[in-house]
Design a protein around this motif. Sequence first.
Motif, PDB file in Angstrom:
ATOM      1  N   ILE A  12       0.839  -1.416  -0.216  1.00  0.00           N
ATOM      2  CA  ILE A  12      -0.084  -0.048  -0.110  1.00  0.00           C
ATOM      3  C   ILE A  12       0.943   1.251   0.054  1.00  0.00           C
ATOM      4  CG2 ILE A  12      -1.673   1.207   1.439  1.00  0.00           C
ATOM      5  CD1 ILE A  12      -2.703  -0.953  -0.064  1.00  0.00           C
ATOM      6  N   ASP A  13       0.504   2.215  -0.989  1.00  0.00           N
ATOM      7  CA  ASP A  13       1.353   3.439  -1.137  1.00  0.00           C
ATOM      8  C   ASP A  13       0.481   4.224  -0.107  1.00  0.00           C
ATOM      9  OD1 ASP A  13       2.778   5.530  -1.550  1.00  0.00           O
ATOM     10  OD2 ASP A  13       1.994   6.157  -3.703  1.00  0.00           O
ATOM     11  N   TYR A  14       1.124   4.745   1.155  1.00  0.00           N
ATOM     12  CA  TYR A  14       0.547   5.684   2.137  1.00  0.00           C
ATOM     13  C   TYR A  14       0.575   7.147   1.624  1.00  0.00           C
ATOM     14  CZ  TYR A  14       0.239   1.459   5.121  1.00  0.00           C
ATOM     15  OH  TYR A  14       0.049   0.312   5.734  1.00  0.00           O
ATOM     16  N   ALA A  15       1.027   7.168   0.554  1.00  0.00           N
ATOM     17  CA  ALA A  15       1.039   8.893   0.068  1.00  0.00           C
ATOM     18  C   ALA A  15      -0.124   9.219  -0.604  1.00  0.00           C
ATOM     19  CB  ALA A  15       2.251   8.918  -0.767  1.00  0.00           C
ATOM     20  N   SER A  16      -0.947   8.045  -1.059  1.00  0.00           N
ATOM     21  CA  SER A  16      -2.270   8.635  -1.961  1.00  0.00           C
ATOM     22  C   SER A  16      -3.399   7.956  -0.932  1.00  0.00           C
ATOM     23  CB  SER A  16      -2.149   8.128  -3.209  1.00  0.00           C
ATOM     24  OG  SER A  16      -2.025   6.455  -3.048  1.00  0.00           O
ATOM     25  N   PRO A  17      -4.637   8.299  -1.083  1.00  0.00           N
ATOM     26  CA  PRO A  17      -5.838   8.020  -0.308  1.00  0.00           C
ATOM     27  C   PRO A  17      -5.780   6.454  -0.295  1.00  0.00           C
ATOM     28  CG  PRO A  17      -6.395   9.896  -1.604  1.00  0.00           C
ATOM     29  CD  PRO A  17      -4.963   9.360  -2.178  1.00  0.00           C
ATOM     30  N   LEU A  18      -5.998   5.883   0.800  1.00  0.00           N
ATOM     31  CA  LEU A  18      -5.968   4.427   0.970  1.00  0.00           C
ATOM     32  C   LEU A  18      -7.025   3.696   0.286  1.00  0.00           C
ATOM     33  CD1 LEU A  18      -4.542   3.839   4.377  1.00  0.00           C
ATOM     34  CD2 LEU A  18      -3.249   3.874   2.342  1.00  0.00           C
ATOM     35  N   TYR A  19      -8.388   4.385   0.549  1.00  0.00           N
ATOM     36  CA  TYR A  19      -9.526   3.803   0.283  1.00  0.00           C
ATOM     37  C   TYR A  19      -9.430   3.764  -1.093  1.00  0.00           C
ATOM     38  CZ  TYR A  19     -12.087   8.085  -1.407  1.00  0.00           C
ATOM     39  OH  TYR A  19     -12.253   8.987  -1.929  1.00  0.00           O
ATOM     40  N   LEU A  20      -9.005   4.622  -2.090  1.00  0.00           N
ATOM     41  CA  LEU A  20      -8.998   4.467  -3.491  1.00  0.00           C
ATOM     42  C   LEU A  20      -8.128   3.363  -4.004  1.00  0.00           C
ATOM     43  CD1 LEU A  20      -9.043   8.410  -4.625  1.00  0.00           C
ATOM     44  CD2 LEU A  20     -11.033   6.935  -4.572  1.00  0.00           C
ATOM     45  N   GLN A  21      -6.796   3.262  -3.211  1.00  0.00           N
ATOM     46  CA  GLN A  21      -6.248   2.046  -3.495  1.00  0.00           C
ATOM     47  C   GLN A  21      -6.793   0.460  -3.346  1.00  0.00           C
ATOM     48  OE1 GLN A  21      -1.675   2.599  -2.330  1.00  0.00           O
ATOM     49  NE2 GLN A  21      -2.403   4.414  -1.340  1.00  0.00           N
ATOM     50  N   VAL A  22      -7.533   0.676  -2.329  1.00  0.00           N
ATOM     51  CA  VAL A  22      -8.245  -0.593  -2.052  1.00  0.00           C
ATOM     52  C   VAL A  22      -9.304  -0.838  -3.127  1.00  0.00           C
ATOM     53  CG1 VAL A  22      -9.617  -1.765  -0.192  1.00  0.00           C
ATOM     54  CG2 VAL A  22      -7.494  -0.446   0.426  1.00  0.00           C
ATOM     55  N   ARG A  23      -9.990   0.300  -3.440  1.00  0.00           N
ATOM     56  CA  ARG A  23     -11.001   0.033  -4.199  1.00  0.00           C
ATOM     57  C   ARG A  23     -10.311  -0.327  -5.554  1.00  0.00           C
ATOM     58  NH1 ARG A  23     -14.827   5.020  -6.354  1.00  0.00           N
ATOM     59  NH2 ARG A  23     -15.018   5.164  -4.089  1.00  0.00           N
ATOM     60  N   SER A  24      -9.237   0.138  -6.212  1.00  0.00           N
ATOM     61  CA  SER A  24      -8.533  -0.234  -7.358  1.00  0.00           C
ATOM     62  C   SER A  24      -7.956  -1.682  -7.322  1.00  0.00           C
ATOM     63  CB  SER A  24      -7.369   0.754  -7.475  1.00  0.00           C
ATOM     64  OG  SER A  24      -6.615   0.477  -8.620  1.00  0.00           O
ATOM     65  N   LEU A  25      -7.498  -2.077  -6.102  1.00  0.00           N
ATOM     66  CA  LEU A  25      -7.045  -3.496  -6.025  1.00  0.00           C
ATOM     67  C   LEU A  25      -8.190  -4.582  -6.220  1.00  0.00           C
ATOM     68  CD1 LEU A  25      -4.870  -5.435  -4.938  1.00  0.00           C
ATOM     69  CD2 LEU A  25      -5.766  -4.936  -2.665  1.00  0.00           C
ATOM     70  N   VAL A  26      -9.283  -4.222  -5.366  1.00  0.00           N
ATOM     71  CA  VAL A  26     -10.528  -5.053  -5.590  1.00  0.00           C
ATOM     72  C   VAL A  26     -11.080  -5.025  -6.965  1.00  0.00           C
ATOM     73  CG1 VAL A  26     -12.631  -5.716  -4.713  1.00  0.00           C
ATOM     74  CG2 VAL A  26     -11.132  -4.781  -3.112  1.00  0.00           C
ATOM     75  N   GLN A  27     -11.253  -4.000  -7.719  1.00  0.00           N
ATOM     76  CA  GLN A  27     -11.619  -3.804  -9.067  1.00  0.00           C
ATOM     77  C   GLN A  27     -10.804  -4.670  -9.849  1.00  0.00           C
ATOM     78  OE1 GLN A  27     -14.377  -1.413 -10.308  1.00  0.00           O
ATOM     79  NE2 GLN A  27     -14.191  -3.089 -11.683  1.00  0.00           N
ATOM     80  N   THR A  28      -9.405  -4.607  -9.735  1.00  0.00           N
ATOM     81  CA  THR A  28      -8.462  -5.328 -10.579  1.00  0.00           C
ATOM     82  C   THR A  28      -8.638  -6.736 -10.453  1.00  0.00           C
ATOM     83  OG1 THR A  28      -6.904  -3.446 -10.466  1.00  0.00           O
ATOM     84  CG2 THR A  28      -6.013  -5.518 -10.927  1.00  0.00           C
TER      85      THR A  28
END
Length: 248
Positions: A12-28
């Motif tokens: 996880i890249d803590y420099a960007s919004p975490l929830y958007l990263q998680v959403r992108s991860l699940v979407q992928t």
Amino acid sequence: MADNIKVRTEKIDYASPLYLQVRSLVQTKIENKEYLPGTAIPSDNEFAKALGVNRLTINAALEGLVSEGVLRRVQGKGSFVVGEKISRDLERLQGFTQTMDGRNIDFSVKVLKKHKRRAGKFYGLIFDMDPEKYLYYIERLCYIGEEVLSVEEIFVLDELVPKLEGIDLSVFSLFEIYGFYGIELKEAEQTLEIVRLDKREAKLLKMEENESVLMVECKTYDTNEQLIEFSRNFTRSDYCDYTVHFKR
């Protein structure tokens, strides 16, 4: 944890919004078929533990996918992948089998009822026939994978397809059967309406009573302009949409 689905530890890249990263991860993972339509994804707690973030972040990420129609939350059961909606064109004369053919989609039909019945006053008026004469009545479930897409009620003129009772409708589509009898379909009239489910329909569609679904009523005519079939289709709007093309 959802059956046969594991959560791998992800960076996880803590420099960007975490929830958007998680959403992108699940979407992928959904796009890559790691999480398949109709299956449950790991729980919020499992995601939080694997990713090292709190449950509120996971919840925000998944709720975003719910609002986009990608996931569905079921109280007490978890989050499920909805998958791509099936698009049906109201301008094309085609049944469920014809709609699914060529789309590389796993589909099936389960016939619940198939028998003769008197037309009665209501259907006698629709078919312009003696209420004492017979129609074939068919009730069936249409599936995408293991998920129920729709419930269909179909009424067919008995005199035009006299051997319908002995034909396996899970093998042959009604359009194919009409061809066996030399019936050439020409046009159809369709009406789309949003209705609330009664108790039995809701149970068949695995939904709650009084939930809203799309109902399509269709009258199908042959080249002699005779009404061949009247159908009523209750379709889950989270799995299917309808398209109408307008030309100027």
